[in-house]
Design a protein around this motif. Structure first.
Motif, PDB file in Angstrom:
ATOM      1  N   HIS A 104      -7.145  -9.140   6.544  1.00  0.00           N
ATOM      2  CA  HIS A 104      -7.219  -8.126   5.481  1.00  0.00           C
ATOM      3  C   HIS A 104      -5.817  -7.750   4.996  1.00  0.00           C
ATOM      4  N   GLU A 105      -4.913  -7.499   5.948  1.00  0.00           N
ATOM      5  CA  GLU A 105      -3.557  -7.056   5.573  1.00  0.00           C
ATOM      6  C   GLU A 105      -2.776  -8.179   4.887  1.00  0.00           C
ATOM      7  N   GLN A 129       0.814  -1.221   0.000  1.00  0.00           N
ATOM      8  CA  GLN A 129       0.000   0.000   0.000  1.00  0.00           C
ATOM      9  C   GLN A 129       0.845   1.268   0.000  1.00  0.00           C
ATOM     10  N   CYS A 143     -10.682   0.241   3.529  1.00  0.00           N
ATOM     11  CA  CYS A 143      -9.269   0.058   3.198  1.00  0.00           C
ATOM     12  C   CYS A 143      -8.696   1.406   2.770  1.00  0.00           C
ATOM     13  N   LEU A 144      -7.509   1.723   3.251  1.00  0.00           N
ATOM     14  CA  LEU A 144      -6.902   3.013   2.891  1.00  0.00           C
ATOM     15  C   LEU A 144      -6.657   3.112   1.383  1.00  0.00           C
ATOM     16  N   HIS A 155      -3.541  -8.343   1.326  1.00  0.00           N
ATOM     17  CA  HIS A 155      -2.773  -7.370   0.536  1.00  0.00           C
ATOM     18  C   HIS A 155      -1.440  -7.967   0.075  1.00  0.00           C
TER      19      HIS A 155
HETATM   20 NI    NI Z   1      -6.460  -2.512   2.999  1.00  0.00          NI
END
Ligand code: NI
Length: 177
Positions: A133-134, A48, A91-92, A137
């Protein structure tokens, strides 16, 4: 550090394992934590911020005003239990939307810390959801890939609207005029 936004292809890459004990990871983790707090996130994965390495930073202790980021290097879910729970996630990298995602309610995660020690953590609630979640990614999956096919279509539509409305990282919903 700037947050990489979907649909940037960086977010679809599978990340490489970190070299355990690599000293440069301390600086990276510090920068990632700073970026996470600045954007009011509870978790952040290296892709990210454009770094294709298996490292995540998590702080789901939202009740506490103290910043206590947990850094997980090469994290791996080794066991999951409890019910599978569907709940809305933001999510960012996908600002302005909240997407229903099914997750195991309890997980055991194995990882290395910044000193190179192998650790295990049992997580539930928001921590369990966030860690899953992470880790997604790190495997090139965003909310869109983790959602059910029907929710994914809705999420893609909502995301177009949110981006057009100027959604910024940290926002999980946008008022549409
Ligand atoms: Ni995220």
């Amino acid at each position: 550090m700037d947050i990489v936004l979907a649909p940037d292809p960086i977010l679809r890459q599978v990340c490489e394992p970190c070299e355990v004990g690599d000293k440069s990871l301390k600086k990276l983790a510090k920068e990632m934590a700073k970026t996470m707090y600045k954007n009011e996130g509870v978790g952040l994965a290296a892709p990210q911020v454009g770094v294709l390495k298996r490292i995540i930073v998590v702080d789901c202790d939202i009740e506490s005003s103290k910043k206590n980021p947990v850094v997980l290097i090469n994290p791996e879910i080794v066991d999951s239990s409890g019910d599978v729970v569907i709940d809305g996630e933001g999510c960012l990298s996908c600002p302005g939307i909240t997407v229903p995602i099914a997750r195991a309610s309890e997980v055991r995660v194995r990882y290395f810390d910044l000193d190179g020690s192998e650790c295990e953590m049992e997580a539930d609630g928001l921590w369990a959801r966030c860690i899953q979640h992470e880790i997604d990614h790190l495997d090139g999956k965003t909310l869109f890939e983790s959602a059910s096919p029907l929710d994914r279509l809705q999420a893609l539509q909502d995301y177009d609207v949110a981006l057009a409305a100027g959604a910024k990282p940290g926002e999980t919903s946008v008022k549409v005029r």
